[in-house]
Design an enzyme around this catalytic site. Structure first.
Site: not given
Length: 274
Positions: A133, A146
């Site tokens: 990501s 995260y």
């Protein structure tokens, strides 16, 4: 050469579902796995083989790879897509939830790399595509756990890329920006619920609102956009080490690379907390 074989984790929705379809359409014999087989029924219509796999359960992963090798004799491409976003203040998120985030996003991914590598090495070729990501390069308030997992995936993949190159195995990172899937909704709803009634309640509302903007067509990209990039990485003769993809991904990564921390902190604060 026989048809190449691809394994996609997290195939029940979003990026994983679209990647499995796109790989099948590109000529791969494609297997998609997830915990819930019923949510992958649509993939069968596209010729994708589905079965249950839990990336936090080692016997499940071992059996899954063994099944594919028994049926096809090979695994050419592994797409490590399974993952989720657990948002909340570090103070509020139970440490067991933080561990689970790493089990799914990092250790499950790493274990599947371990399981497919011997088969790829024996074949003298293979490709591991890890879905990271832009969150593996920048940061958000309330997203520490995260982002820690995605930073870990980036470092893990970079090391693995050099380690496996002599055996003909390529390791590629896909770095999506905001993608319009249920992932965003589930993450921000969990964030708000975790912070309810506590010191971070107001902050969580602001962060959730900023995350929700990423679900708009103006800022977010559909999962098929990421799927196309995954297919490109799978088919490239000489793949790049990483592929940013989606609206704003390249811009954000360049800003993080070139701006000093204090300026980037200011941008993050304005976007998420004001």
């Amino acid at each position: 050469m026989s048809t190449r074989v691809a394994l996609v984790t997290g195939g029940s929705s979003g990026i994983g579902e679209q990647a499995a379809i796109a790989l099948q359409q590109a000529g791969f014999t494609t297997y998609a796995v997830a915990r819930r087989v019923d949510r992958m029924a649509r993939l069968a219509e596209h010729g994708v083989t589905t079965f249950a796999m839990d990336v936090t359960d080692d016997p499940s992963m071992v059996a899954g790879v063994e099944r594919i090798v028994a049926e096809q004799g090979r695994v050419d491409v592994l797409v490590n897509n399974a993952g989720y976003g657990s948002y909340g203040a570090v103070e509020d998120v139970p440490i067991d939830e933080a561990r689970r985030q790493f089990e799914v996003n990092v250790f499950g991914l790493a274990r599947l790399c371990q399981l497919v590598t011997p088969h790829m090495r024996a074949a003298g070729e293979g490709r591991i595509v890890n879905i990271s990501s832009i969150g593996g390069k920048f940061y958000e308030p309330m997203g520490a756990w995260y982002h820690a997992t995605k930073f870990a995936v980036e470092g893990f993949s970079d090391s693995l890329r050099v380690e496996l190159k002599p055996f003909g195995i390529d390791v590629v990172l896909i770095e999506p920006g905001p993608v319009i899937t249920e992932w965003n909704r589930i993450s921000r709803e969990s964030l708000v619920a975790t912070a309810a009634g506590g010191a971070y309640e107001e902050m969580s509302t602001k962060v959730a609102a900023a995350m929700e903007r990423g679900d708009s067509r103006m800022l977010g990209s559909p999962p098929r956009t990421v799927a196309r990039k995954i297919v490109k990485a799978a088919l490239a003769t000489t793949p790049r080490a990483r592929y940013p993809v989606g609206k704003g991904a390249g811009t954000i990564l360049r800003a993080r690379r070139f701006l000093p921390d204090y300026l980037f902190d200011g941008i993050v604060t304005r976007v998420y907390l004001r």
